[in-house]
Design a protein around this motif. Structure first.
Motif, PDB file in Angstrom:
ATOM      1  N   MET A   1       0.839  -1.181   0.000  1.00 35.37           N
ATOM      2  CA  MET A   1       0.000   0.000   0.000  1.00 35.37           C
ATOM      3  C   MET A   1       0.880   1.238   0.000  1.00 35.37           C
ATOM      4  SD  MET A   1      -2.792   1.420   2.790  1.00 35.37           S
ATOM      5  CE  MET A   1      -3.205  -0.210   3.258  1.00 35.37           C
ATOM      6  N   GLU A   2       0.578   2.158  -0.861  1.00 35.71           N
ATOM      7  CA  GLU A   2       1.330   3.402  -0.920  1.00 35.71           C
ATOM      8  C   GLU A   2       0.956   4.294   0.269  1.00 35.71           C
ATOM      9  OE1 GLU A   2       3.668   4.052  -3.077  1.00 35.71           O
ATOM     10  OE2 GLU A   2       3.317   2.222  -4.208  1.00 35.71           O
ATOM     11  N   PRO A   3       1.925   4.957   0.901  1.00 35.35           N
ATOM     12  CA  PRO A   3       1.620   5.762   2.077  1.00 35.35           C
ATOM     13  C   PRO A   3       0.825   7.028   1.769  1.00 35.35           C
ATOM     14  CG  PRO A   3       3.926   5.963   1.491  1.00 35.35           C
ATOM     15  CD  PRO A   3       3.337   4.912   0.590  1.00 35.35           C
ATOM     16  N   PHE A   4       0.924   7.520   0.553  1.00 32.43           N
ATOM     17  CA  PHE A   4       0.209   8.733   0.191  1.00 32.43           C
ATOM     18  C   PHE A   4      -0.403   8.558  -1.189  1.00 32.43           C
ATOM     19  CE2 PHE A   4       3.540   9.893   3.132  1.00 32.43           C
ATOM     20  CZ  PHE A   4       2.822  10.562   4.095  1.00 32.43           C
ATOM     21  N   ALA A   5      -1.400   9.368  -1.469  1.00 33.14           N
ATOM     22  CA  ALA A   5      -2.048   9.304  -2.779  1.00 33.14           C
ATOM     23  C   ALA A   5      -1.209  10.146  -3.741  1.00 33.14           C
ATOM     24  CB  ALA A   5      -3.476   9.826  -2.688  1.00 33.14           C
ATOM     25  N   TYR A   6      -0.419   9.492  -4.558  1.00 36.93           N
ATOM     26  CA  TYR A   6       0.512  10.202  -5.423  1.00 36.93           C
ATOM     27  C   TYR A   6      -0.161  10.885  -6.604  1.00 36.93           C
ATOM     28  CZ  TYR A   6       4.319   8.099  -2.873  1.00 36.93           C
ATOM     29  OH  TYR A   6       5.189   7.745  -1.881  1.00 36.93           O
ATOM     30  N   ASN A   7      -1.393  10.532  -6.890  1.00 33.78           N
ATOM     31  CA  ASN A   7      -2.057  11.137  -8.037  1.00 33.78           C
ATOM     32  C   ASN A   7      -2.740  12.464  -7.695  1.00 33.78           C
ATOM     33  OD1 ASN A   7      -3.998   9.995  -6.447  1.00 33.78           O
ATOM     34  ND2 ASN A   7      -5.195   9.146  -8.121  1.00 33.78           N
ATOM     35  N   LEU A   8      -2.527  12.976  -6.483  1.00 37.28           N
ATOM     36  CA  LEU A   8      -3.134  14.243  -6.099  1.00 37.28           C
ATOM     37  C   LEU A   8      -2.355  15.400  -6.709  1.00 37.28           C
ATOM     38  CD1 LEU A   8      -3.825  13.704  -2.300  1.00 37.28           C
ATOM     39  CD2 LEU A   8      -5.461  13.622  -4.163  1.00 37.28           C
ATOM     40  N   GLU A   9      -3.109  16.334  -7.228  1.00 38.11           N
ATOM     41  CA  GLU A   9      -2.502  17.569  -7.739  1.00 38.11           C
ATOM     42  C   GLU A   9      -2.356  18.552  -6.577  1.00 38.11           C
ATOM     43  OE1 GLU A   9      -1.508  18.136 -10.863  1.00 38.11           O
ATOM     44  OE2 GLU A   9      -2.136  16.146 -11.530  1.00 38.11           O
ATOM     45  N   GLU A  10      -1.320  19.346  -6.619  1.00 36.38           N
ATOM     46  CA  GLU A  10      -1.083  20.342  -5.575  1.00 36.38           C
ATOM     47  C   GLU A  10      -2.289  21.266  -5.422  1.00 36.38           C
ATOM     48  OE1 GLU A  10       0.723  21.974  -2.394  1.00 36.38           O
ATOM     49  OE2 GLU A  10       1.471  20.271  -3.526  1.00 36.38           O
ATOM     50  N   GLU A  11      -2.926  21.604  -6.532  1.00 38.00           N
ATOM     51  CA  GLU A  11      -4.100  22.480  -6.492  1.00 38.00           C
ATOM     52  C   GLU A  11      -5.258  21.815  -5.748  1.00 38.00           C
ATOM     53  OE1 GLU A  11      -5.901  25.867  -6.524  1.00 38.00           O
ATOM     54  OE2 GLU A  11      -3.875  25.631  -7.323  1.00 38.00           O
ATOM     55  N   ASP A  12      -5.407  20.492  -5.902  1.00 37.60           N
ATOM     56  CA  ASP A  12      -6.450  19.765  -5.173  1.00 37.60           C
ATOM     57  C   ASP A  12      -6.196  19.811  -3.664  1.00 37.60           C
ATOM     58  OD1 ASP A  12      -7.797  19.046  -7.497  1.00 37.60           O
ATOM     59  OD2 ASP A  12      -6.689  17.158  -7.685  1.00 37.60           O
ATOM     60  N   ILE A  13      -4.954  19.631  -3.284  1.00 33.84           N
ATOM     61  CA  ILE A  13      -4.585  19.677  -1.868  1.00 33.84           C
ATOM     62  C   ILE A  13      -4.868  21.063  -1.304  1.00 33.84           C
ATOM     63  CG2 ILE A  13      -2.635  19.568  -0.246  1.00 33.84           C
ATOM     64  CD1 ILE A  13      -1.496  17.348  -2.088  1.00 33.84           C
ATOM     65  N   LYS A  14      -4.471  22.100  -2.033  1.00 40.24           N
ATOM     66  CA  LYS A  14      -4.723  23.472  -1.588  1.00 40.24           C
ATOM     67  C   LYS A  14      -6.215  23.744  -1.458  1.00 40.24           C
ATOM     68  CE  LYS A  14      -0.521  25.552  -3.437  1.00 40.24           C
ATOM     69  NZ  LYS A  14       0.036  26.483  -4.425  1.00 40.24           N
ATOM     70  N   ARG A  15      -7.015  23.237  -2.390  1.00 35.14           N
ATOM     71  CA  ARG A  15      -8.464  23.435  -2.351  1.00 35.14           C
ATOM     72  C   ARG A  15      -9.054  22.770  -1.105  1.00 35.14           C
ATOM     73  NH1 ARG A  15      -9.517  22.653  -7.128  1.00 35.14           N
ATOM     74  NH2 ARG A  15      -9.603  20.398  -7.257  1.00 35.14           N
ATOM     75  N   GLN A  16      -8.617  21.553  -0.800  1.00 33.63           N
ATOM     76  CA  GLN A  16      -9.135  20.856   0.372  1.00 33.63           C
ATOM     77  C   GLN A  16      -8.733  21.567   1.664  1.00 33.63           C
ATOM     78  OE1 GLN A  16     -11.466  18.568   0.244  1.00 33.63           O
ATOM     79  NE2 GLN A  16     -11.317  18.761  -1.981  1.00 33.63           N
ATOM     80  N   ARG A  17      -7.540  22.094   1.720  1.00 32.15           N
ATOM     81  CA  ARG A  17      -7.105  22.843   2.906  1.00 32.15           C
ATOM     82  C   ARG A  17      -7.897  24.135   3.051  1.00 32.15           C
ATOM     83  NH1 ARG A  17      -0.721  21.550   2.178  1.00 32.15           N
ATOM     84  NH2 ARG A  17      -0.806  19.482   3.107  1.00 32.15           N
ATOM     85  N   ARG A  18      -8.202  24.778   1.934  1.00 31.35           N
ATOM     86  CA  ARG A  18      -9.022  25.996   1.966  1.00 31.35           C
ATOM     87  C   ARG A  18     -10.432  25.663   2.466  1.00 31.35           C
ATOM     88  NH1 ARG A  18      -9.528  27.004  -3.112  1.00 31.35           N
ATOM     89  NH2 ARG A  18     -11.725  26.498  -3.221  1.00 31.35           N
ATOM     90  N   LEU A  19     -11.003  24.578   1.979  1.00 37.48           N
ATOM     91  CA  LEU A  19     -12.337  24.161   2.429  1.00 37.48           C
ATOM     92  C   LEU A  19     -12.336  23.844   3.927  1.00 37.48           C
ATOM     93  CD1 LEU A  19     -13.373  21.917  -0.600  1.00 37.48           C
ATOM     94  CD2 LEU A  19     -14.356  24.145   0.034  1.00 37.48           C
ATOM     95  N   ALA A  20     -11.257  23.237   4.411  1.00 38.56           N
ATOM     96  CA  ALA A  20     -11.151  22.943   5.843  1.00 38.56           C
ATOM     97  C   ALA A  20     -11.123  24.235   6.654  1.00 38.56           C
ATOM     98  CB  ALA A  20      -9.909  22.101   6.128  1.00 38.56           C
ATOM     99  N   ARG A  21     -10.391  25.237   6.184  1.00 40.30           N
ATOM    100  CA  ARG A  21     -10.362  26.532   6.875  1.00 40.30           C
ATOM    101  C   ARG A  21     -11.751  27.151   6.918  1.00 40.30           C
ATOM    102  NH1 ARG A  21      -5.490  26.921   4.154  1.00 40.30           N
ATOM    103  NH2 ARG A  21      -6.391  28.152   2.478  1.00 40.30           N
ATOM    104  N   GLU A  22     -12.490  27.034   5.816  1.00 35.26           N
ATOM    105  CA  GLU A  22     -13.854  27.570   5.780  1.00 35.26           C
ATOM    106  C   GLU A  22     -14.745  26.835   6.780  1.00 35.26           C
ATOM    107  OE1 GLU A  22     -15.172  27.367   1.704  1.00 35.26           O
ATOM    108  OE2 GLU A  22     -13.614  28.756   1.026  1.00 35.26           O
TER     109      GLU A  22
END
Length: 101
Positions: A1-22
Motif C-alpha cells: 500500500m502506498e503511504p500517500f495518494a501520489y495522483n493528487l494535484e497540488e491544487e487539489d490539496i490546496k483546495r481541500q485545505r481551503r475548504l477545511a479553513r472555511e
C-alpha cells in the motif's frame, strides 16, 4: 500500500485545505467543538484543546467534508498523523496489546 495518494494535484490539496479553513469558521464546526469530545479517545476537552482531523487525510485522498472531519485531541491527532482508519485501528490495537495505557 502506498503511504500517500501520489495522483493528487497540488491544487487539489490546496483546495481541500481551503475548504477545511472555511469549515473551521462554520457554526457546524463550533457546535462540534462545543461538545468537547475527541472522536478517537472519547475523552472530554475544552473546545480550545480540540483540533480538526480528517478521518481520511488529505494526503491520502480525503476531502474536507463534514463526513470526513472530526474533533480530535492534540495527542490523538499527533499520533494518527496520516493514517487511514484501518491503520489507526491497527495502531491502537497493537498499542493496547503491549500493556500500555
Amino acid at each position: 500500500m502506498e503511504p500517500f495518494a501520489y495522483n493528487l494535484e497540488e491544487e487539489d490539496i490546496k483546495r481541500q485545505r481551503r475548504l477545511a479553513r472555511e469549515l473551521r469558521n462554520s457554526q457546524w464546526w463550533k457546535r462540534k467543538l462545543a461538545k468537547g469530545l475527541c472522536h478517537y479517545c472519547c475523552r472530554e476537552f475544552s473546545p480550545g484543546e480540540l483540533t480538526m482531523d480528517h478521518i481520511i487525510p488529505i494526503a491520502r485522498g480525503g476531502k474536507s467534508t463534514k463526513g470526513n472531519i472530526v474533533t480530535a485531541c492534540k495527542e490523538c491527532n499527533n499520533a494518527k498523523k496520516q493514517l487511514l482508519p484501518i491503520e489507526w485501528n491497527n495502531y491502537i490495537n497493537n498499542f493496547d496489546n503491549t500493556g500500555h495505557d
